[in-house]
Design a protein around this motif. Structure first.
Motif, short mmCIF file in Angstrom:
data_model
loop_
_atom_site.label_atom_id
_atom_site.label_comp_id
_atom_site.label_asym_id
_atom_site.label_seq_id
_atom_site.Cartn_x
_atom_site.Cartn_y
_atom_site.Cartn_z
N HIS A 1 0.84 -1.20 0.00
CA HIS A 1 0.00 0.00 0.00
C HIS A 1 0.88 1.25 0.00
O HIS A 1 2.09 1.17 0.21
CB HIS A 1 -0.92 0.01 1.23
N HIS B 1 0.57 5.66 1.36
CA HIS B 1 -0.17 6.50 2.31
C HIS B 1 -0.66 7.76 1.60
O HIS B 1 0.16 8.55 1.13
CB HIS B 1 0.72 6.91 3.49
N HIS C 1 4.85 -0.07 0.15
CA HIS C 1 5.49 -0.88 1.18
C HIS C 1 4.49 -1.87 1.77
O HIS C 1 3.28 -1.72 1.58
CB HIS C 1 6.10 0.02 2.27
#
Ligand SMILES: [Fe+2]
Length: 173
Positions: free
Chosen positions: A102, A104, A152
């Motif tokens: 994913h 952020h 990550h």
């Protein structure tokens, strides 16, 4: 499309007084919540990801006070005086817990403080834009920072581990 690559930082700071911080923050994390986080391809045995109200994160004030010197180091590096934490959460993993690939959203940087990491091999996996795994060493007590658009994941953990994760933006008006 023409792309010219520019360097972006991957920062690692050894947090001062980590052992003292660990004791205090783990105690406050324990008091905050005890809820499992299950999402598509992810399982974390205890997390406060679902709590939106920062006032309910009992470790937050201590965290901000304890890590003040580290935040000042960031600002020095970026030659900036503006640093904001958008949101913060903890993840306590038990054996075989994992979190899928994913990024952020809505932040400049992803930050991970390895609060409890008995086995260094249980570190985060990070991919560069070519899809290659970035090599880095990390141990308990390290705080790492990298651009928030970088993909990550936490591969299935072999041991327990607890991280405090936060989204930050460093900017100049
Ligand atoms: Fe993440």
């Amino acid at each position: 499309m023409f792309v010219q690559e520019i360097k972006t930082p991957f920062i690692k700071i050894k947090v001062r007084d980590h052992k003292k911080n660990k004791k205090e923050l783990l105690k406050l994390i324990k008091k905050t919540t005890d809820l499992i986080l299950i999402k598509k391809d992810s399982k974390v045995s205890n997390s406060d990801w679902h709590i939106e109200d920062n006032n309910k994160k009992l470790y937050l004030n201590s965290f901000l006070t304890l890590l003040k010197p580290e935040f000042e180091e960031y600002l020095d590096y970026f030659k900036s005086d503006k640093f904001e934490i958008q949101n913060i959460w903890f993840h306590s993993y038990k054996k075989d817990d994992h979190y899928a690939w994913h990024t952020h959203p809505r932040a400049n940087f992803t930050n991970i403080y390895y609060l409890d990491l008995p086995n260094k091999k249980d570190k985060t996996e990070i991919k560069d834009l070519n899809g290659d795994i970035i090599k880095f060493d990390v141990e308990e007590g390290d705080l790492i920072t990298f651009p928030a658009f970088i993909v990550h994941r936490s591969p299935p953990t072999k041991n327990k581990k607890t991280t405090i994760v936060f989204n930050s933006s460093i900017y100049t008006d």
